[in-house]
Each structure stands twice: as structure tokens, then as C-alpha cells.
Write a protein that holds these residues in place. Structure first.
Motif, PDB file in Angstrom:
ATOM      1  N   ARG A  78     169.011  32.977 143.358  1.00  0.00           N
ATOM      2  CA  ARG A  78     169.171  34.754 142.988  1.00  0.00           C
ATOM      3  C   ARG A  78     168.556  34.744 141.665  1.00  0.00           C
ATOM      4  NH1 ARG A  78     174.696  36.083 144.188  1.00  0.00           N
ATOM      5  NH2 ARG A  78     174.865  35.913 142.211  1.00  0.00           N
ATOM      6  N   ILE A  79     168.032  36.456 141.339  1.00  0.00           N
ATOM      7  CA  ILE A  79     167.804  36.659 140.559  1.00  0.00           C
ATOM      8  C   ILE A  79     168.805  36.955 139.252  1.00  0.00           C
ATOM      9  CG2 ILE A  79     167.760  39.428 141.116  1.00  0.00           C
ATOM     10  CD1 ILE A  79     164.933  37.428 138.999  1.00  0.00           C
ATOM     11  N   GLN A  80     169.930  37.411 139.723  1.00  0.00           N
ATOM     12  CA  GLN A  80     170.878  37.240 139.343  1.00  0.00           C
ATOM     13  C   GLN A  80     171.616  35.550 138.449  1.00  0.00           C
ATOM     14  OE1 GLN A  80     171.726  38.534 142.252  1.00  0.00           O
ATOM     15  NE2 GLN A  80     171.219  40.428 142.963  1.00  0.00           N
ATOM     16  N   ASP A  81     171.120  34.908 139.342  1.00  0.00           N
ATOM     17  CA  ASP A  81     171.391  33.672 138.507  1.00  0.00           C
ATOM     18  C   ASP A  81     170.282  33.694 137.388  1.00  0.00           C
ATOM     19  OD1 ASP A  81     173.562  33.346 140.697  1.00  0.00           O
ATOM     20  OD2 ASP A  81     172.730  32.361 141.850  1.00  0.00           O
ATOM     21  N   LEU A  82     169.648  34.120 137.993  1.00  0.00           N
ATOM     22  CA  LEU A  82     168.519  33.987 136.553  1.00  0.00           C
ATOM     23  C   LEU A  82     168.701  34.613 135.284  1.00  0.00           C
ATOM     24  CD1 LEU A  82     165.002  32.908 134.764  1.00  0.00           C
ATOM     25  CD2 LEU A  82     164.297  34.661 136.649  1.00  0.00           C
ATOM     26  N   ALA A  83     169.084  35.654 135.622  1.00  0.00           N
ATOM     27  CA  ALA A  83     169.729  36.879 134.509  1.00  0.00           C
ATOM     28  C   ALA A  83     170.597  36.480 133.117  1.00  0.00           C
ATOM     29  CB  ALA A  83     169.785  37.759 135.161  1.00  0.00           C
ATOM     30  N   LYS A  84     171.507  35.313 134.630  1.00  0.00           N
ATOM     31  CA  LYS A  84     172.914  34.692 133.555  1.00  0.00           C
ATOM     32  C   LYS A  84     172.532  34.007 132.590  1.00  0.00           C
ATOM     33  CE  LYS A  84     177.180  32.924 134.475  1.00  0.00           C
ATOM     34  NZ  LYS A  84     178.600  32.502 135.512  1.00  0.00           N
TER      35      LYS A  84
END
Length: 123
Positions: A78-84
Motif C-alpha cells: 500500500r502507498i500508505q506503508d511506503l509513505a510511513k
């Protein structure tokens, strides 16, 4: 844009400046009327950037090589995991490294000005 201004105000309370200068490239979204108008309304001054000078992006001097090395081989669903993960890694980079990237950017910017925006190598 209100979130951006809020984040800027929060940072300005930690440092001794009341003026916000933004450096970004000449990508379409950055030059769009809505973007430039919003930045002007927020009182954010955009620094001029030569038409095509990818070597002047401060992130390319320090941040991206570090992130590339630290995140190499990792997969994100998920893009959210990358951002984190990116945010987490950015927080571990010492302040001196950010300052060094800024100094390197100033040197490259000076060479760009001295070469009148022409391509140069060797930095």
C-alpha cells in the motif's frame, strides 16, 4: 494548502524565521495557476528555478540516495506503508546531513548561475 500552511507555521515556531521560501521545480502541477495562487495567498514565496536543472533538486543530493539504499529490496503493498517507511527513514537522517545537502545545493546553484544555465559536469 491549509494543511501545508499549518505545518509551515508549526516549523516556523521552532526556528527564527517568519518568512517562507519554497523551492520546487517547474513541473506542471507546481506551475499551475491554482497552485501559484494558493501559495501567493498563503504568503509563500517561490524561489525561481531554471527551466531544466534536475541537478539542483536538493533531495537528489542527499535524501534520495539514502532512501534508495535503506529501502532497497523492500516491497510495499500500500502507498500508505511506503509513505510511513519513507517518513520513518527521513527522521533518522542527522540534521548535519540535511545541512550538507543544502550546502551542496548552494554550490551547484552557483555553478548553474555562473554557466548561465548551461549544462555542466563534474560536481
Amino acid at each position: 494548502m491549509k494543511k501545508v500552511k499549518s505545518a509551515i507555521n508549526k516549523q516556523q515556531s521552532k526556528v527564527s524565521t517568519s518568512r517562507t521560501l519554497l523551492l520546487h521545480d517547474n513541473a506542471g502541477p507546481h506551475k499551475a495557476r491554482a497552485t501559484t495562487q494558493s501559495l501567493r495567498e498563503l504568503g509563500i514565496q517561490v524561489l525561481p528555478h531554471p527551466a531544466y536543472s534536475p541537478d539542483l533538486a536538493p533531495c537528489n543530493l542527499c535524501l534520495f540516495p539514502i532512501l534508495k539504499d535503506r529501502l532497497a529490496g523492500r516491497k510495499f503493498d500500500r502507498i500508505q506503508d511506503l509513505a510511513k517507511a519513507v517518513n520513518s527513514e527521513l527522521r533518522t537522517i542527522p540534521e548535519e546531513d540535511y545541512q550538507g545537502a543544502f550546502r551542496e545545493w548552494q554550490i551547484r546553484l552557483k555553478h548553474c548561475i555562473e554557466s548561465h544555465g548551461e549544462y555542466f559536469e563534474g560536481l
